[in-house]
Design an enzyme around this catalytic site. Structure first.
Site, PDB file in Angstrom:
ATOM      1  N   HIS A 239      40.984  43.734  30.499  1.00 38.81           N
ATOM      2  CA  HIS A 239      42.266  43.617  29.568  1.00 38.81           C
ATOM      3  C   HIS A 239      43.283  44.349  30.291  1.00 38.81           C
ATOM      4  O   HIS A 239      44.063  45.180  29.455  1.00 38.81           O
ATOM      5  CB  HIS A 239      41.737  44.427  28.436  1.00 38.81           C
ATOM      6  CG  HIS A 239      40.909  43.678  27.544  1.00 38.81           C
ATOM      7  ND1 HIS A 239      39.991  44.138  26.352  1.00 38.81           N
ATOM      8  CD2 HIS A 239      40.368  42.426  27.484  1.00 38.81           C
ATOM      9  CE1 HIS A 239      39.300  43.144  26.023  1.00 38.81           C
ATOM     10  NE2 HIS A 239      39.495  42.003  26.687  1.00 38.81           N
ATOM     11  N   ASP A 256      46.246  35.583  32.312  1.00 36.94           N
ATOM     12  CA  ASP A 256      45.454  34.915  30.827  1.00 36.94           C
ATOM     13  C   ASP A 256      46.422  35.095  30.222  1.00 36.94           C
ATOM     14  O   ASP A 256      46.955  36.324  29.605  1.00 36.94           O
ATOM     15  CB  ASP A 256      44.126  35.928  30.653  1.00 36.94           C
ATOM     16  CG  ASP A 256      43.629  35.429  29.288  1.00 36.94           C
ATOM     17  OD1 ASP A 256      43.804  34.862  28.472  1.00 36.94           O
ATOM     18  OD2 ASP A 256      42.362  36.151  29.202  1.00 36.94           O
ATOM     19  N   TYR A 384      34.150  39.506  39.183  1.00 36.52           N
ATOM     20  CA  TYR A 384      34.935  40.529  39.371  1.00 36.52           C
ATOM     21  C   TYR A 384      34.040  41.606  40.121  1.00 36.52           C
ATOM     22  O   TYR A 384      33.053  41.968  39.842  1.00 36.52           O
ATOM     23  CB  TYR A 384      35.125  41.502  38.092  1.00 36.52           C
ATOM     24  CG  TYR A 384      35.705  40.182  36.913  1.00 36.52           C
ATOM     25  CD1 TYR A 384      37.141  39.918  36.762  1.00 36.52           C
ATOM     26  CD2 TYR A 384      34.624  39.611  35.978  1.00 36.52           C
ATOM     27  CE1 TYR A 384      37.283  38.841  35.779  1.00 36.52           C
ATOM     28  CE2 TYR A 384      35.167  38.666  35.117  1.00 36.52           C
ATOM     29  CZ  TYR A 384      36.541  38.347  35.030  1.00 36.52           C
ATOM     30  OH  TYR A 384      36.807  37.497  33.931  1.00 36.52           O
ATOM     31  N   ARG A 401      38.776  34.502  36.906  1.00 35.48           N
ATOM     32  CA  ARG A 401      38.438  33.807  35.707  1.00 35.48           C
ATOM     33  C   ARG A 401      39.330  32.605  35.694  1.00 35.48           C
ATOM     34  O   ARG A 401      40.476  32.347  35.912  1.00 35.48           O
ATOM     35  CB  ARG A 401      38.841  34.794  34.249  1.00 35.48           C
ATOM     36  CG  ARG A 401      38.456  33.997  33.302  1.00 35.48           C
ATOM     37  CD  ARG A 401      38.409  35.236  31.923  1.00 35.48           C
ATOM     38  NE  ARG A 401      39.590  35.881  31.564  1.00 35.48           N
ATOM     39  CZ  ARG A 401      40.039  36.970  31.971  1.00 35.48           C
ATOM     40  NH1 ARG A 401      39.218  37.807  32.829  1.00 35.48           N
ATOM     41  NH2 ARG A 401      40.951  37.304  31.735  1.00 35.48           N
TER      42      ARG A 401
END
Ligand code: GLY
Ligand code: MN
Ligand code: MN
Length: 434
Positions: A239, A256, A384, A401
């Site tokens: 995040h 993202d 990751y 991702r």
């Protein structure tokens, strides 16, 4: 289908669920950021789902029965406030514009609610969502109880409204899908723009600015969540939203980001090389994640379970981790023991709709929800690799991702976000253009 048709149809479906009870839904409060400055206002998703009304200080009440009635309590017209803050519908204007049977000024709520709750057995309410509203409901119920000697019966049950609306929100109607297609197209354009723009030496926030500019200039009201623009090692922070670092030639950049359009979220991730060419172990791991995503999307079809895409992704990722030497052993055993979670620690997707992590159960009684036509979910496998002594340095700090938004259709699926390239050759070609 117009948006108002959609709201009216949803109210009718909810009315059928609640019988002759009353349902009450308040919208979200405004929140101060600091003195005289507020966070950008965002209505409550459940409230908006049934009303389409975007002003703060509003409550929707559905009176069930053989002829259900929709009531809206909202702010009154106020010339002084409208000079400072802008247009308000006011109860009279809102009644026609939002197809309500009756409207009231919000100040009338405490006076009206006890009357509306009298002689009803049940109230549908989002109990526990906001302590202040829980107390307000309690005060209305007590006001009805105080009237019992006048021959009025007080409701004896409070039922959770959200679980009923969650079920409805899980399957999107035509208007929702149309809006989500538009939101996805805007976000896809933003990711393409980021790929074309990035150069070594730029800051992550410069790329974030390109993305936000693309959202805004196509009419999206907001990002659906804080954009993650993560170069190199930052991509291993799931995040990461700081977005302050300088992008290096050899790094991958993970973005993202998705916009919110007319209340609906999009949610896209792409990972690509800052310098324009995938190389070495970055390329090897990228191809594994891409194949995992392809097989996970293939698993999205009616009748499959919500977990099938995740299971497909985990199989491909774990096999890939064995192939490149990051895991040793037999694939089935590595999946069973959860060994792959060292490199893939999140799930492969979530429901998508008014909320980026949308309403709705994922399963119950140990069984995953079956996918049905009209559901929308993300498919977002990743890998990751954090630095560690037992891992060859060539893999350190690689974070990848790939995320798309997928609708379950009658026969299989539709990828709403397919306009952003994701194969190595398509990404490299787009980055060379301009
Ligand atoms: N952007 C939030 C998520 O991918 O779940
Ligand atoms: Mn997501
Ligand atoms: Mn995302």
């Amino acid at each position: 289908m117009t948006s108002m048709d959609a709201y009216i149809a949803r109210r009718a479906r909810l009315a059928a669920k609640i019988g002759d009870a009353v349902a009450i839904l308040a919208t979200a409060p405004e929140r101060a950021r600091n003195r005289d400055s507020h966070y950008p206002y965002r209505f409550d998703s459940y409230f908006y789902y049934l009303t389409g009304f975007t002003e703060p200080e509003a409550v929707y009440v559905l009176i069930g029965g053989s002829e259900p009635r929709s009531l809206l309590f909202c702010r009154s017209k106020n010339e002084e406030r409208e000079i400072w803050d802008g247009f308000r519908y006011g109860p009279q204007g809102a009644r026609a514009a939002f197809a309500m049977d009756e409207t009231f000024p919000i100040e009338a709520l405490d006076e009206q609610m006890p009357k509306l709750l009298g002689d009803r057995d049940r109230v549908f309410f989002s109990l526990g969502a906001d302590p202040a509203w829980d107390m307000r409901l309690t005060s209305w119920l007590n006001a009805v109880r105080a009237m019992v000697r006048t021959g009025v019966r007080a409701p004896s049950e409070v039922v959770d409204l959200r679980s009923h609306l969650d079920e409805m929100r899980l399957v999107k109607d035509g208007y929702e899908l149309e809006t989500m297609r538009k939101a996805a197209a805007i976000s896809a354009g933003a990711h393409r723009r980021a790929m074309r723009t990035v150069r070594p030496g730029m800051h992550e926030y410069e790329i974030e600015a390109e993305i936000l500019h693309e959202f805004a200039r196509h009419g999206a009201q907001a990002p659906a969540y804080t954009s993650i623009v993560a170069g190199g090692a930052n991509a291993c922070v799931l995040h990461y939203v700081t977005n302050r670092c300088v992008l290096q030639d050899n790094d991958l950049l993970l973005i993202d980001a998705g916009c919110e359009l007319d209340g609906y979220a999009s949610d896209i991730t792409r990972t690509f090389p800052v310098g324009g060419r995938f190389e070495g172990q970055r390329k090897a791991l990228y191809e594994i994640v891409l194949e995992a995503q392809r097989q996970a999307i293939d698993a999205v079809r009616p009748g499959a379970s919500f977990n099938d895409p995740h299971a497909a992704a985990v199989r491909v990722l774990t096999q890939g981790l064995v192939d490149v030497g990051l895991l040793g052993g037999e694939v089935g055993g590595l999946i069973e023991s959860g060994a792959y979670r060292r490199f893939y620690m999140h799930r492969t997707g979530h429901w998508l709709g008014l909320d980026v992590h949308d309403a709705g159960d994922y399963g119950s009684e140990g069984k995953w929800k079956p996918l049905v036509e009209g559901m929308v979910l993300t498919v977002e496998p990743g890998l990751y690799v954090r630095p560690a002594e037992d891992i060859p340095q060539a893999f350190w700090n690689i974070g990848i991702r790939i995320e798309d938004d997928v609708v379950v259709t009658a026969s299989a699926n539709e990828v709403l976000t397919a306009a952003v390239p994701k194969s190595v050759s398509d990404i490299e070609a787009l980055m060379r253009s301009d």
